[in-house]
Motif scaffolding. Structure first.
Motif, mmCIF file in Angstrom:
data_model
loop_
_atom_site.group_PDB
_atom_site.id
_atom_site.type_symbol
_atom_site.label_atom_id
_atom_site.label_comp_id
_atom_site.label_asym_id
_atom_site.label_seq_id
_atom_site.Cartn_x
_atom_site.Cartn_y
_atom_site.Cartn_z
ATOM 1 N N PHE A 150 0.991 -0.938 -0.153
ATOM 2 C CA PHE A 150 -0.039 0.008 -0.219
ATOM 3 C C PHE A 150 0.880 1.200 0.107
ATOM 4 C CE2 PHE A 150 -2.429 -3.375 2.042
ATOM 5 C CZ PHE A 150 -3.676 -3.360 1.440
ATOM 6 N N ALA A 151 0.275 2.238 -0.730
ATOM 7 C CA ALA A 151 0.964 3.711 -0.641
ATOM 8 C C ALA A 151 0.069 4.647 -0.347
ATOM 9 C CB ALA A 151 1.557 4.204 -1.892
ATOM 10 N N LEU A 152 0.349 5.498 0.757
ATOM 11 C CA LEU A 152 -0.798 6.353 1.266
ATOM 12 C C LEU A 152 -0.080 7.877 1.450
ATOM 13 C CD1 LEU A 152 -1.114 3.277 3.263
ATOM 14 C CD2 LEU A 152 -3.228 4.445 3.119
ATOM 15 N N ALA A 153 -0.933 8.801 1.379
ATOM 16 C CA ALA A 153 -0.474 10.121 1.338
ATOM 17 C C ALA A 153 -1.137 10.826 2.367
ATOM 18 C CB ALA A 153 -0.540 10.849 0.106
ATOM 19 N N LEU A 154 -0.437 11.846 3.101
ATOM 20 C CA LEU A 154 -1.074 12.670 4.159
ATOM 21 C C LEU A 154 -0.014 13.883 3.962
ATOM 22 C CD1 LEU A 154 -3.190 13.126 6.649
ATOM 23 C CD2 LEU A 154 -1.336 11.896 8.035
ATOM 24 N N ASP A 155 -0.652 15.076 4.651
ATOM 25 C CA ASP A 155 0.070 16.387 4.862
ATOM 26 C C ASP A 155 0.189 16.523 6.306
ATOM 27 O OD1 ASP A 155 0.393 16.776 2.230
ATOM 28 O OD2 ASP A 155 -1.176 18.338 1.905
ATOM 29 N N LEU A 156 1.401 17.292 6.587
ATOM 30 C CA LEU A 156 1.400 17.504 7.995
ATOM 31 C C LEU A 156 1.121 19.127 7.896
ATOM 32 C CD1 LEU A 156 4.758 16.081 9.008
ATOM 33 C CD2 LEU A 156 2.393 15.415 9.950
ATOM 34 N N LYS A 157 0.749 19.773 8.937
ATOM 35 C CA LYS A 157 0.861 21.250 9.196
ATOM 36 C C LYS A 157 2.351 21.710 8.795
ATOM 37 C CE LYS A 157 -3.058 20.756 12.279
ATOM 38 N NZ LYS A 157 -3.433 20.878 13.772
ATOM 39 N N ASP A 158 2.115 22.804 7.840
ATOM 40 C CA ASP A 158 3.456 23.508 7.295
ATOM 41 C C ASP A 158 3.806 24.268 8.736
ATOM 42 O OD1 ASP A 158 5.516 23.914 5.882
ATOM 43 O OD2 ASP A 158 4.474 25.215 4.465
ATOM 44 N N ASP A 159 4.431 23.929 9.542
ATOM 45 C CA ASP A 159 5.266 24.435 10.624
ATOM 46 C C ASP A 159 6.414 23.401 11.095
ATOM 47 O OD1 ASP A 159 5.790 24.922 13.485
ATOM 48 O OD2 ASP A 159 3.689 25.991 13.729
ATOM 49 N N SER A 160 7.605 24.108 10.963
ATOM 50 C CA SER A 160 8.585 23.302 11.303
ATOM 51 C C SER A 160 8.837 22.969 12.651
ATOM 52 C CB SER A 160 10.105 24.125 10.887
ATOM 53 O OG SER A 160 10.081 25.403 11.494
ATOM 54 N N LYS A 161 8.528 23.704 13.680
ATOM 55 C CA LYS A 161 8.572 23.064 15.044
ATOM 56 C C LYS A 161 7.294 21.955 15.063
ATOM 57 C CE LYS A 161 7.403 24.544 19.842
ATOM 58 N NZ LYS A 161 6.195 23.803 20.315
ATOM 59 N N LEU A 162 6.253 22.082 14.674
ATOM 60 C CA LEU A 162 5.445 20.640 14.640
ATOM 61 C C LEU A 162 5.697 19.614 14.074
ATOM 62 C CD1 LEU A 162 1.877 22.496 14.246
ATOM 63 C CD2 LEU A 162 3.009 21.772 16.420
ATOM 64 N N ILE A 163 6.458 20.019 12.752
ATOM 65 C CA ILE A 163 6.929 18.743 12.020
ATOM 66 C C ILE A 163 8.274 18.198 12.740
ATOM 67 C CG2 ILE A 163 8.275 18.119 10.037
ATOM 68 C CD1 ILE A 163 6.788 20.250 8.410
ATOM 69 N N ARG A 218 9.090 11.836 4.280
ATOM 70 C CA ARG A 218 8.262 13.195 4.128
ATOM 71 C C ARG A 218 9.293 14.053 3.330
ATOM 72 N NH1 ARG A 218 9.977 18.127 6.747
ATOM 73 N NH2 ARG A 218 11.602 17.089 7.699
ATOM 74 N N LEU A 219 8.573 14.922 2.510
ATOM 75 C CA LEU A 219 8.975 15.985 1.721
ATOM 76 C C LEU A 219 8.076 17.164 1.910
ATOM 77 C CD1 LEU A 219 10.850 16.871 -0.674
ATOM 78 C CD2 LEU A 219 8.899 16.428 -2.239
ATOM 79 N N GLY A 220 9.022 18.265 2.855
ATOM 80 C CA GLY A 220 8.088 19.576 3.205
ATOM 81 C C GLY A 220 7.407 18.848 4.087
ATOM 82 N N SER A 221 6.000 19.265 3.773
ATOM 83 C CA SER A 221 4.922 18.783 4.874
ATOM 84 C C SER A 221 4.015 17.535 4.302
ATOM 85 C CB SER A 221 3.964 19.882 5.051
ATOM 86 O OG SER A 221 3.379 20.291 3.752
ATOM 87 N N ARG A 222 4.483 17.177 3.004
ATOM 88 C CA ARG A 222 3.953 16.138 2.411
ATOM 89 C C ARG A 222 4.361 14.720 2.949
ATOM 90 N NH1 ARG A 222 0.742 15.722 -2.067
ATOM 91 N NH2 ARG A 222 -0.171 17.361 -0.797
ATOM 92 N N MET A 223 3.616 13.868 3.461
ATOM 93 C CA MET A 223 4.069 12.499 3.891
ATOM 94 C C MET A 223 3.569 11.409 2.950
ATOM 95 S SD MET A 223 5.234 13.358 6.863
ATOM 96 C CE MET A 223 5.294 11.988 7.687
ATOM 97 N N PHE A 224 4.527 10.478 2.723
ATOM 98 C CA PHE A 224 4.203 9.162 1.938
ATOM 99 C C PHE A 224 4.658 7.863 2.822
ATOM 100 C CE2 PHE A 224 6.367 5.854 -0.379
ATOM 101 C CZ PHE A 224 5.353 5.361 -1.081
ATOM 102 N N ASP A 248 -3.112 13.579 15.206
ATOM 103 C CA ASP A 248 -3.864 14.581 14.680
ATOM 104 C C ASP A 248 -3.632 15.980 14.985
ATOM 105 O OD1 ASP A 248 -5.914 14.318 12.685
ATOM 106 O OD2 ASP A 248 -7.406 15.196 14.276
ATOM 107 N N THR A 249 -2.743 16.454 16.049
ATOM 108 C CA THR A 249 -2.281 17.719 16.486
ATOM 109 C C THR A 249 -1.329 18.020 15.314
ATOM 110 O OG1 THR A 249 -2.327 16.938 18.702
ATOM 111 C CG2 THR A 249 -0.855 18.947 18.023
ATOM 112 N N TYR A 250 -0.671 17.026 14.327
ATOM 113 C CA TYR A 250 0.556 17.510 13.696
ATOM 114 C C TYR A 250 -0.082 17.604 11.916
ATOM 115 C CZ TYR A 250 2.890 16.815 17.803
ATOM 116 O OH TYR A 250 3.265 16.963 19.178
ATOM 117 N N GLN A 251 -1.234 16.637 11.789
ATOM 118 C CA GLN A 251 -1.322 16.311 10.372
ATOM 119 C C GLN A 251 -2.744 17.094 9.993
ATOM 120 O OE1 GLN A 251 -2.768 12.241 11.809
ATOM 121 N NE2 GLN A 251 -0.808 11.368 11.163
ATOM 122 N N GLN A 252 -2.655 17.345 8.811
ATOM 123 C CA GLN A 252 -4.031 17.865 8.125
ATOM 124 C C GLN A 252 -4.407 17.044 7.067
ATOM 125 O OE1 GLN A 252 -2.669 21.998 7.078
ATOM 126 N NE2 GLN A 252 -1.792 21.206 5.350
#
Length: 113
Positions: free
Chosen positions: A4-17, A47-53, A85-89
């Motif tokens: 399986f391959a899945l995608a999700l974004d993190l909140k674009d905040d370097s501290k949270l990441i 991770r690439l920036g805020s994009r998660m794979f 969920d605090t970190y993800q969008q």
């Protein structure tokens, strides 16, 4: 095995990441046990920036619906998901209740001649 391959974004905040990645260096043992219990053999998150794979390998018997039911009934897994969920969008254009969105495979070297 299933893959399986899945995608999700993190909140674009370097501290949270940074916090998100720190948690993933020491995932709670109960969460790891639950993941393995449902038939997930291997899981990697990139991770690439805020994009998660996420890349997942499972047993042939793995059933996504059954896994979701089990993990939703596991208190420690739910605590972990609430914290993450605090970190993800959510990905734009997909249902708000879906976090990780399954990607379709458009190329598989093993299927090539």
């Amino acid at each position: 095995m299933k893959h399986f391959a899945l995608a999700l974004d993190l909140k674009d905040d370097s501290k949270l990441i940074a916090e998100y990645e720190a948690y993933h260096r020491e995932v709670w043992p109960e969460v790891l046990e639950a993941i393995r219990h449902v038939g997930i053999l291997d899981m990697k998150i990139f991770r690439l920036g805020s994009r998660m794979f996420m890349q997942m390998t499972t047993t042939d018997e793995y059933d996504e619906a059954e896994a979701q039911i089990y993990l939703a009934s596991d208190p420690k897994s739910q605590e972990w998901e609430k914290l993450m969920d605090t970190y993800q969008q959510r990905l734009v254009g997909y249902p708000a209740e879906k976090k990780w969105i399954q990607m379709s495979c458009c190329f598989d070297l093993s299927e090539q001649k």
